[in-house]
Design a protein around this motif. Structure first.
Motif, PDB file in Angstrom:
ATOM      1  N   UNK A 199      68.911  57.062  28.754  1.00 21.40           N
ATOM      2  CA  UNK A 199      68.461  55.683  28.920  1.00 21.40           C
ATOM      3  C   UNK A 199      69.396  54.728  28.183  1.00 21.40           C
ATOM      4  N   UNK A 200      69.688  53.572  28.770  1.00 22.49           N
ATOM      5  CA  UNK A 200      70.521  52.597  28.058  1.00 22.49           C
ATOM      6  C   UNK A 200      69.714  51.952  26.931  1.00 22.49           C
ATOM      7  N   UNK A 201      70.350  51.762  25.798  1.00 20.65           N
ATOM      8  CA  UNK A 201      69.678  51.169  24.640  1.00 20.65           C
ATOM      9  C   UNK A 201      70.650  50.274  23.888  1.00 20.65           C
ATOM     10  N   UNK A 202      70.089  49.273  23.213  1.00 22.91           N
ATOM     11  CA  UNK A 202      70.899  48.348  22.418  1.00 22.91           C
ATOM     12  C   UNK A 202      70.062  47.871  21.246  1.00 22.91           C
ATOM     13  N   UNK A 203      70.712  47.580  20.145  1.00 26.83           N
ATOM     14  CA  UNK A 203      70.043  47.030  18.970  1.00 26.83           C
ATOM     15  C   UNK A 203      70.565  45.611  18.755  1.00 26.83           C
ATOM     16  N   UNK A 204      69.637  44.670  18.567  1.00 27.46           N
ATOM     17  CA  UNK A 204      69.992  43.257  18.446  1.00 27.46           C
ATOM     18  C   UNK A 204      69.548  42.751  17.072  1.00 27.46           C
ATOM     19  N   UNK A 205      70.435  42.086  16.319  1.00 27.64           N
ATOM     20  CA  UNK A 205      70.008  41.509  15.040  1.00 27.64           C
ATOM     21  C   UNK A 205      69.091  40.314  15.280  1.00 27.64           C
ATOM     22  N   UNK A 206      67.944  40.280  14.568  1.00 30.86           N
ATOM     23  CA  UNK A 206      66.991  39.185  14.787  1.00 30.86           C
ATOM     24  C   UNK A 206      66.700  38.379  13.528  1.00 30.86           C
ATOM     25  N   UNK A 207      67.190  38.794  12.381  1.00 23.93           N
ATOM     26  CA  UNK A 207      66.951  38.022  11.166  1.00 23.93           C
ATOM     27  C   UNK A 207      67.070  38.871   9.923  1.00 23.93           C
ATOM     28  N   UNK A 208      66.452  38.356   8.848  1.00 26.75           N
ATOM     29  CA  UNK A 208      66.519  39.012   7.544  1.00 26.75           C
ATOM     30  C   UNK A 208      65.136  39.042   6.915  1.00 26.75           C
ATOM     31  N   UNK A 209      64.871  40.065   6.110  1.00 25.61           N
ATOM     32  CA  UNK A 209      63.590  40.129   5.415  1.00 25.61           C
ATOM     33  C   UNK A 209      63.659  39.334   4.109  1.00 25.61           C
ATOM     34  N   UNK A 210      62.598  39.409   3.301  1.00 21.50           N
ATOM     35  CA  UNK A 210      62.526  38.619   2.059  1.00 21.50           C
ATOM     36  C   UNK A 210      63.603  39.012   1.055  1.00 21.50           C
ATOM     37  N   UNK A 211      64.072  40.261   1.124  1.00 21.60           N
ATOM     38  CA  UNK A 211      65.100  40.715   0.198  1.00 21.60           C
ATOM     39  C   UNK A 211      66.514  40.501   0.738  1.00 21.60           C
ATOM     40  N   UNK A 212      66.627  39.905   1.914  1.00 17.90           N
ATOM     41  CA  UNK A 212      67.939  39.635   2.479  1.00 17.90           C
ATOM     42  C   UNK A 212      68.507  40.758   3.316  1.00 17.90           C
ATOM     43  N   UNK A 213      67.710  41.790   3.587  1.00 19.00           N
ATOM     44  CA  UNK A 213      68.188  42.905   4.399  1.00 19.00           C
ATOM     45  C   UNK A 213      68.047  42.570   5.882  1.00 19.00           C
ATOM     46  N   UNK A 214      68.989  43.005   6.700  1.00 19.57           N
ATOM     47  CA  UNK A 214      68.945  42.669   8.125  1.00 19.57           C
ATOM     48  C   UNK A 214      67.819  43.399   8.862  1.00 19.57           C
ATOM     49  N   UNK A 215      67.260  42.723   9.864  1.00 20.96           N
ATOM     50  CA  UNK A 215      66.226  43.299  10.723  1.00 20.96           C
ATOM     51  C   UNK A 215      66.777  43.315  12.145  1.00 20.96           C
ATOM     52  N   UNK A 216      66.600  44.432  12.842  1.00 21.38           N
ATOM     53  CA  UNK A 216      67.088  44.552  14.211  1.00 21.38           C
ATOM     54  C   UNK A 216      65.975  44.925  15.164  1.00 21.38           C
ATOM     55  N   UNK A 217      66.151  44.572  16.421  1.00 25.17           N
ATOM     56  CA  UNK A 217      65.216  44.905  17.484  1.00 25.17           C
ATOM     57  C   UNK A 217      65.925  45.849  18.442  1.00 25.17           C
ATOM     58  N   UNK A 218      65.335  47.001  18.697  1.00 22.63           N
ATOM     59  CA  UNK A 218      65.946  47.965  19.605  1.00 22.63           C
ATOM     60  C   UNK A 218      65.310  47.832  20.983  1.00 22.63           C
ATOM     61  N   UNK A 219      66.137  47.682  22.000  1.00 17.68           N
ATOM     62  CA  UNK A 219      65.680  47.592  23.386  1.00 17.68           C
ATOM     63  C   UNK A 219      66.139  48.837  24.134  1.00 17.68           C
ATOM     64  N   UNK A 220      65.227  49.445  24.862  1.00 19.39           N
ATOM     65  CA  UNK A 220      65.547  50.618  25.674  1.00 19.39           C
ATOM     66  C   UNK A 220      65.154  50.297  27.104  1.00 19.39           C
ATOM     67  N   UNK A 221      66.093  50.510  28.035  1.00 15.40           N
ATOM     68  CA  UNK A 221      65.848  50.152  29.427  1.00 15.40           C
ATOM     69  C   UNK A 221      65.646  51.349  30.340  1.00 15.40           C
ATOM     70  N   UNK A 222      65.469  51.035  31.598  1.00 16.16           N
ATOM     71  CA  UNK A 222      65.334  52.057  32.624  1.00 16.16           C
ATOM     72  C   UNK A 222      66.692  52.705  32.889  1.00 16.16           C
ATOM     73  N   UNK A 223      66.681  53.890  33.497  1.00 17.91           N
ATOM     74  CA  UNK A 223      67.969  54.498  33.855  1.00 17.91           C
ATOM     75  C   UNK A 223      68.781  53.556  34.746  1.00 17.91           C
ATOM     76  N   UNK A 224      70.049  53.441  34.461  1.00 20.73           N
ATOM     77  CA  UNK A 224      70.998  52.580  35.163  1.00 20.73           C
ATOM     78  C   UNK A 224      70.636  51.098  35.047  1.00 20.73           C
ATOM     79  N   UNK A 225      69.900  50.735  34.007  1.00 18.37           N
ATOM     80  CA  UNK A 225      69.487  49.344  33.821  1.00 18.37           C
ATOM     81  C   UNK A 225      70.249  48.635  32.720  1.00 18.37           C
ATOM     82  N   UNK A 226      71.517  48.974  32.566  1.00 18.75           N
ATOM     83  CA  UNK A 226      72.324  48.383  31.496  1.00 18.75           C
ATOM     84  C   UNK A 226      72.404  46.865  31.610  1.00 18.75           C
TER      85      UNK A 226
END
Length: 70
Positions: free
Chosen positions: A12-39
């Motif tokens: 499955x195609x997947x990607x991680x997108x940066x969406x912000x930072x937590x209270x301690x300044x560490x990065x937070x990411x959102x992982x998206x997983x798609x359908x087969x051949x749905x890049x």
């Protein structure tokens, strides 16, 4: 990274997108997983999410831009 293994094994195609930072300044990411051949669809969605979470990206205290020409 441990949650990407299932997507890789299933092809499955997947990607991680940066969406912000937590209270301690560490990065937070959102992982998206798609359908087969749905890049294309997850790339469009990732681009939209990145635009919506458009706060400036932080650089580390020591940052060396190896692509910058002097």
């Amino acid at each position: 990274m441990r949650f990407i293994v299932a997507a890789n094994l299933l092809g499955l195609p997947a990607i991680s997108v940066p969406v912000g930072y937590d209270k301690q300044g560490l990065p937070i990411g959102l992982q998206l997983i798609g359908r087969p051949w749905g890049e294309a669809s997850i790339l469009r969605l990732a681009s939209a999410v990145e635009e919506l979470c458009g706060e400036p990206k932080k650089k580390p205290v020591q940052f060396y831009d190896i692509l910058k020409v002097k």
